[in-house]
Design a protein around this motif. Structure first.
Motif, mmCIF file in Angstrom:
data_model
loop_
_atom_site.group_PDB
_atom_site.id
_atom_site.type_symbol
_atom_site.label_atom_id
_atom_site.label_comp_id
_atom_site.label_asym_id
_atom_site.label_seq_id
_atom_site.Cartn_x
_atom_site.Cartn_y
_atom_site.Cartn_z
ATOM 1 N N CYS A 252 0.857 -1.179 0.000
ATOM 2 C CA CYS A 252 0.000 0.000 0.000
ATOM 3 C C CYS A 252 0.901 1.240 0.000
ATOM 4 O O CYS A 252 2.123 1.122 0.002
ATOM 5 C CB CYS A 252 -0.909 -0.017 1.220
ATOM 6 S SG CYS A 252 -0.001 0.164 2.766
ATOM 7 N N HIS A 259 0.669 -6.468 1.675
ATOM 8 C CA HIS A 259 -0.533 -7.020 2.299
ATOM 9 C C HIS A 259 -0.921 -8.327 1.607
ATOM 10 O O HIS A 259 -1.006 -8.376 0.386
ATOM 11 C CB HIS A 259 -1.704 -6.036 2.171
ATOM 12 C CG HIS A 259 -1.637 -4.880 3.119
ATOM 13 N ND1 HIS A 259 -1.919 -5.017 4.452
ATOM 14 C CD2 HIS A 259 -1.318 -3.573 2.929
ATOM 15 C CE1 HIS A 259 -1.790 -3.826 5.045
ATOM 16 N NE2 HIS A 259 -1.417 -2.935 4.140
ATOM 17 N N CYS A 319 -2.206 -1.811 9.724
ATOM 18 C CA CYS A 319 -1.266 -0.939 8.999
ATOM 19 C C CYS A 319 -1.722 0.513 9.111
ATOM 20 O O CYS A 319 -2.891 0.787 9.411
ATOM 21 C CB CYS A 319 -1.264 -1.381 7.537
ATOM 22 S SG CYS A 319 -0.245 -0.423 6.429
ATOM 23 N N CYS A 321 -2.483 2.303 6.866
ATOM 24 C CA CYS A 321 -3.536 2.513 5.862
ATOM 25 C C CYS A 321 -4.894 2.055 6.384
ATOM 26 O O CYS A 321 -5.910 2.255 5.717
ATOM 27 C CB CYS A 321 -3.197 1.779 4.571
ATOM 28 S SG CYS A 321 -3.351 -0.021 4.702
HETATM 29 ZN ZN LIG Z 1 -1.233 -0.820 4.418
#
Ligand SMILES: [Zn+2]
Length: 453
Positions: A252, A259, A319, A321
């Motif tokens: 990402c 991932h 994460c 993200c």
């Molecule tokens: Zn991520």
């Protein structure tokens, strides 16, 4: 941030406990499906005295044998009369794929349209996690062949409303960049490097193009070569790891590991003897299992399949993200790993040593390396051929110093042998297109072990 940060928010951000429960449910269903529909697995369970009903959760996979590419080849024509891994009626097979096959007959893969949708979902999630949306137009340099990569990305692009330019190679004319203003290119590190150099030779600056991100895949690479590519283009470079067998993992925008779409593919990391799982943070062999959603059907599935790649589970924590799916470190081909004096080294280690920042003033980054027995018994030689921009004006001492210090950095045993002179490193410098592999067909083999074993 808008809602399009995720392709499938519910799944991608699922809490660990719920995600593990979903994985266990899918392990049970997938094993059940395999026993019902796959002639190979039906026999495999019987021959190994396994009651499929006893496989209840992902840890139970540890009690099952591991299969490899060789196993698939041994259960398909010409060795066996039928494709024993085919797990649906031929009438449901939408496409037949093959792996690129580094050894022996390519492995046949059978995909139903549902399989394609699941494959595409993995790439769609990866693309969205890299900031792709319907505003993007992407050039696919990966080839549209019997492997699934380019086609999966194309279907994924459709899913997120992204425009696609299906060129299938990186040797396209620069007018395509000017005319269609693509925002991204998918290709291998070296193809994207060569493209940048070709543009530069044509007087086109990468910064003047409409490209704002690159996606690299197809082979493992060193952090150094990625950093150099990102600098050359002045854009982020995201890593993807995919295979016809169904691993499709992507980095990402946080660039902290790839991932793994854990609800669709289960990845275990095993110790070298393949007896147990290693702890998170430790390096081991990636073993994958297809995960089918309950009620799902598929053309072919794999349980405990040896990817022949080594990797590390970096973390299962959420994460930056927002995604909860575990992150792994860039997998490396086990076939590209050589053991020397008790230390392993991979082609990526050579690449890291080549792509040292100061060296890149003089060399293109193209390399090939060979390991030989030395003249005296017990001695070993690493010979690396490097391509210079200009052989006459290449600071060989600098390149050599940089190479040697980076190569020996994390390898204490190899380093000891280098210092007592039973291990030698020899660098050869060539002019443009002077490397051996330019004269050979196919993908260049950059690390070759020429020792007599
Ligand atoms: Zn991520």
């Amino acid at each position: 941030m808008s809602a399009d940060r995720y392709y499938n928010q519910e799944i991608e951000t699922m809490e660990r406990g719920d995600l593990d429960a979903l994985i266990d449910e899918r392990v049970r269903y997938t094993v059940h499906y395999a026993a019902e529909h796959s002639p190979f697995y039906r026999n495999w369970f019987r021959d190994n005295n396994i009651n499929p009903e006893e496989i209840r959760e992902h840890e139970d996979l540890l009690s099952l044998p591991i299969i490899s590419g060789k196993t698939i080849r041994e259960h398909q024509p010409p060795v066996s009369p039928e494709f024993e891994f085919l797990s649906t009626d031929w009438s449901n097979v939408f496409s037949i794929q093959e792996t690129s096959g580094t050894s022996g007959t390519p492995k046949g893969f059978f995909l139903t349209w549902d399989d394609w949708k699941r494959y595409a979902e993995k790439y769609a999630r990866s693309f969205v996690s890299q900031g792709f949306s319907n505003r993007d137009r992407i050039i696919i340099c990966a080839s549209y062949g019997m492997n699934v990569g380019a086609n999966t990305m194309t279907i994924a692009a459709q899913r997120i409303g992204m425009g696609i330019i299906p060129i299938g190679k990186c040797t396209f004319e620069s007018r395509l960049l000017k005319s269609y203003k693509p925002t991204a290119i998918v290709g291998s590190i070296f193809k994207l490097l060569r493209l940048a150099r070709r543009l530069s030779a044509e007087g086109i600056k990468t910064s003047d193009t409409s490209i704002d991100k690159l996606v690299a895949g197809g082979e493992a690479f060193a952090a150094e070569s990625r950093a150099y590519l990102a600098e050359m283009w002045g854009v982020p470079v995201y890593n993807t790891y995919g295979s016809t067998e169904g691993t499709m993992c992507g980095e990402c925008t946080h660039l902290t590991g790839l991932h793994v779409p854990e609800d669709l593919v289960h990845l275990d990391v095993y110790d070298p003897l393949q007896h147990s799982f290693v702890k998170d943070g430790e390096c081991g062999r990636g073993i994958l299992t297809t995960l089918l959603p309950v009620g799902g059907k598929c053309g072919m599935l794999l349980i405990n399949y040896d990817t022949e790649d080594t990797t590390v589970v970096f973390t299962r924590e959420r994460c930056g993200c927002g995604r909860t799916h575990m992150r792994i470190i860039n997998p490396q081909r086990e076939a590209e790993t050589i053991w020397l004096f008790g230390n392993p080294f991979n082609r990526s280690d050579i690449e890291a040593a080549v792509f040292q920042h100061q060296s890149m003033t003089y060399i293109t980054g193209e390399y090939e390396a060979f390991v030989y027995d030395g003249d005296i018994p017990g001695e070993t030689m690493l010979r690396v051929n490097l391509e210079c921009f200009d052989q006459e004006h290449c600071d060989r001492h600098l390149v050599e110093d940089q190479f040697v210090s980076r190569f020996l950095k994390y390898k204490p045993l190899i380093s000891e042998h280098y210092h007592d002179q039973s291990f030698h490193i020899e660098l050869n410098f060539t002019g443009p297109r002077g490397l051996d592999f330019y004269t050979m067909k196919g993908r260049p083999k950059r690390l070759v072990d020429r020792r007599e074993h």
